[in-house]
Design a protein around this motif. Structure first.
Motif, PDB file in Angstrom:
ATOM      1  N   VAL A  72       0.840  -1.202   0.000  1.00 51.94           N
ATOM      2  CA  VAL A  72       0.000   0.000   0.000  1.00 51.94           C
ATOM      3  C   VAL A  72       0.872   1.248   0.000  1.00 51.94           C
ATOM      4  O   VAL A  72       0.585   2.224  -0.725  1.00 51.94           O
ATOM      5  N   VAL A  73       1.930   1.238   0.783  1.00 49.70           N
ATOM      6  CA  VAL A  73       2.820   2.409   0.826  1.00 49.70           C
ATOM      7  C   VAL A  73       3.465   2.633  -0.536  1.00 49.70           C
ATOM      8  O   VAL A  73       3.538   3.768  -1.034  1.00 49.70           O
ATOM      9  N   VAL A  74       3.931   1.556  -1.177  1.00 46.94           N
ATOM     10  CA  VAL A  74       4.541   1.688  -2.508  1.00 46.94           C
ATOM     11  C   VAL A  74       3.515   2.188  -3.520  1.00 46.94           C
ATOM     12  O   VAL A  74       3.785   3.102  -4.320  1.00 46.94           O
ATOM     13  N   CYS A 117       1.244   6.579  -6.777  1.00 47.88           N
ATOM     14  CA  CYS A 117       0.049   7.375  -7.095  1.00 47.88           C
ATOM     15  C   CYS A 117       0.294   8.868  -6.859  1.00 47.88           C
ATOM     16  O   CYS A 117      -0.072   9.722  -7.677  1.00 47.88           O
ATOM     17  N   VAL A 118       0.945   9.195  -5.737  1.00 49.20           N
ATOM     18  CA  VAL A 118       1.231  10.604  -5.437  1.00 49.20           C
ATOM     19  C   VAL A 118       2.182  11.183  -6.480  1.00 49.20           C
ATOM     20  O   VAL A 118       2.001  12.327  -6.957  1.00 49.20           O
ATOM     21  N   LEU A 119       3.213  10.418  -6.873  1.00 49.79           N
ATOM     22  CA  LEU A 119       4.161  10.918  -7.871  1.00 49.79           C
ATOM     23  C   LEU A 119       3.479  11.137  -9.221  1.00 49.79           C
ATOM     24  O   LEU A 119       3.736  12.141  -9.912  1.00 49.79           O
ATOM     25  N   VAL A 120       2.612  10.219  -9.621  1.00 52.09           N
ATOM     26  CA  VAL A 120       1.902  10.375 -10.897  1.00 52.09           C
ATOM     27  C   VAL A 120       0.975  11.581 -10.846  1.00 52.09           C
ATOM     28  O   VAL A 120       0.914  12.379 -11.800  1.00 52.09           O
ATOM     29  N   LEU A 121       0.254  11.721  -9.730  1.00 58.55           N
ATOM     30  CA  LEU A 121      -0.661  12.857  -9.610  1.00 58.55           C
ATOM     31  C   LEU A 121       0.094  14.187  -9.593  1.00 58.55           C
ATOM     32  O   LEU A 121      -0.369  15.186 -10.140  1.00 58.55           O
ATOM     33  N   ARG A 122       1.280  14.212  -8.960  1.00 58.66           N
ATOM     34  CA  ARG A 122       2.076  15.437  -8.947  1.00 58.66           C
ATOM     35  C   ARG A 122       2.534  15.802 -10.364  1.00 58.66           C
ATOM     36  O   ARG A 122       2.488  16.961 -10.792  1.00 58.66           O
ATOM     37  N   GLY A 123       2.948  14.767 -11.120  1.00 56.00           N
ATOM     38  CA  GLY A 123       3.353  15.021 -12.508  1.00 56.00           C
ATOM     39  C   GLY A 123       2.184  15.516 -13.351  1.00 56.00           C
ATOM     40  O   GLY A 123       2.334  16.427 -14.170  1.00 56.00           O
TER      41      GLY A 123
END
Length: 103
Positions: A82-84, A89-95
C-alpha cells in the motif's frame, strides 16, 4: 585356671595344618524395622487425562500464536504494498498536476 576351650575342627589346609571354626565374637541382634506403609493408590487415569488435556491446550495455543504471527506478517506485506502504491500514485498525480499547471 581357665579351662581350655575345645574348638571344633572342620578340616585341614593345604599344608596339612588343622582348621578350626572361628570363635564367635558376638551375636548380632536382629534389626528392628519400621512396619511397612500401605501402598498408596494414585489416580493414574486422572494424571494421563490431565497430561493429554495439557498437551492439546498447548498445541491450540501454539497454533493460535502461529496464526497471529502469520497474520502480522501478511499485514506488514500488505502495508508495504500500500505504501509503494500510494507513493507511485502521489508521484503520478504530482506530474499530472504540473502538466495541468503548465498548459
Amino acid at each position: 585356671m581357665t579351662e581350655p576351650v575345645e574348638r571344633q575342627q572342620i578340616g585341614y589346609d593345604l599344608a596339612g595344618n588343622p582348621m578350626y571354626v572361628a570363635p564367635v565374637q558376638y551375636v548380632q541382634q536382629p534389626v528392628q524395622q519400621q512396619p511397612l506403609q500401605p501402598i498408596k493408590a494414585h489416580p493414574w487415569g486422572l494424571y494421563l487425562g490431565a497430561g493429554c488435556f495439557g498437551l492439546i491446550a498447548l498445541s491450540v495455543v501454539v497454533v493460535l500464536i502461529a496464526f497471529v504471527v502469520f497474520g502480522f506478517a501478511i499485514l506488514a506485506a500488505v502495508l508495504g504494498l500500500v505504501v509503494v502504491a500510494l507513493t507511485i500514485c502521489v508521484l503520478v498525480l504530482r506530474g499530472m498536476w504540473r502538466d495541468y499547471q503548465k498548459g
